[in-house]
Scaffold this motif. Structure first.
Motif: not given
Length: 257
Positions: A166-177
């Motif tokens: 999710a991080l690699a796709l550009g989502l912020p860390p909070r949203d990825s978690v």
């Protein structure tokens, strides 16, 4: 038996010893490996309740001492939750920040509920009422924090690849978690939801029985139990929400960035 739930005599000691032995032996024979933990927990509970019972004889007559006792309960609840969430002992490095983070969901869950109940006048502002209500709600917030935090830790360790994707796709860390965390954290609310849904049909919890044995009417007992259950549910939802946000922001557990 009179107005007491149990008779405090030699029979109580025998039954408690037998129940402890049953739990410990079952823990050993089942292969769960929790026999020693059962014995330690039973011994600690016996000593702690004996001490607390003696202390409360003095504390409940003073509102200030009662408030200090509630603060002690919050401190112990925070330390317990911090250990469950992180899996680290209290004396390990970085204990201060971990305790501060764990205090947020415990206090954030319990304080609004206890404050609202006391401010409304539904529960009288005296030690004999404040300590039991606060203890029940703080305990519920602690359990919800511990359960949600531990499940989040296990799930993030198991599915860290999804967070990194999710991080690699550009989502912020909070949203990825949160993609991983929110569904898992919600399962921590299953026990209080089930307890609330089935009250009176499966069990008659302690508040209900306590009011009845204290001479209250069934209507008063039902009202007291409803206050406890809804208050617990509110505190636990707030606690799970808070610990989920803390985990997602990397305040409690290390997460990919």
């Amino acid at each position: 038996m009179g107005s007491s739930v149990v008779d405090v005599d030699v029979r109580l000691g025998v039954v408690l010893a037998a129940l402890t032995a049953l739990a410990a032996v079952s823990g050993r024979l089942s292969g769960l490996g929790e026999d020693r933990a059962v014995l330690v927990a039973a011994a600690r509970a016996t000593v702690q309740l004996a001490v607390v019972s003696a202390v409360l004889l003095i504390v409940v007559d003073s509102l200030w001492l009662s408030a200090a006792f509630v603060l002690l309960m919050v401190t112990v609840a925070t330390a317990t939750a911090a250990g469950r969430i992180t899996g680290l002992p209290l004396r390990s490095p970085g204990a201060g920040p971990r305790l501060a983070a764990a205090a947020l969901p415990v206090v954030g869950g319990a304080a609004p509920v206890v404050g609202l109940v006391l401010a409304s006048g539904t529960v009288p502002l005296r030690g004999t009422a404040v300590i039991p209500i606060a203890g029940i709600v703080i305990g519920g917030a602690m359990s919800a924090t511990s359960l949600a935090g531990r499940r989040l830790r296990d799930e993030l360790n198991r599915r860290h690849g999804e967070v990194e994707a999710a991080l690699a796709l550009g989502l912020p860390p909070r949203d990825s978690v949160l993609l991983v965390a929110r569904p898992v954290a919600g399962t921590a609310l299953i026990p209080p939801l089930d307890q609330t849904r089935t009250v009176g049909l499966v069990t008659l919890p302690g508040a209900f029985v306590g009011v009845l044995l204290g001479g209250g009417s069934p209507l008063e007992a039902g009202a007291a139990q409803l206050l406890v259950l809804i208050g617990l549910l509110a505190a636990e939802v707030l606690a799970v929400w808070a610990v989920t946000e803390l985990v997602a922001r990397g305040r409690v557990l290390p997460v990919p960035r």
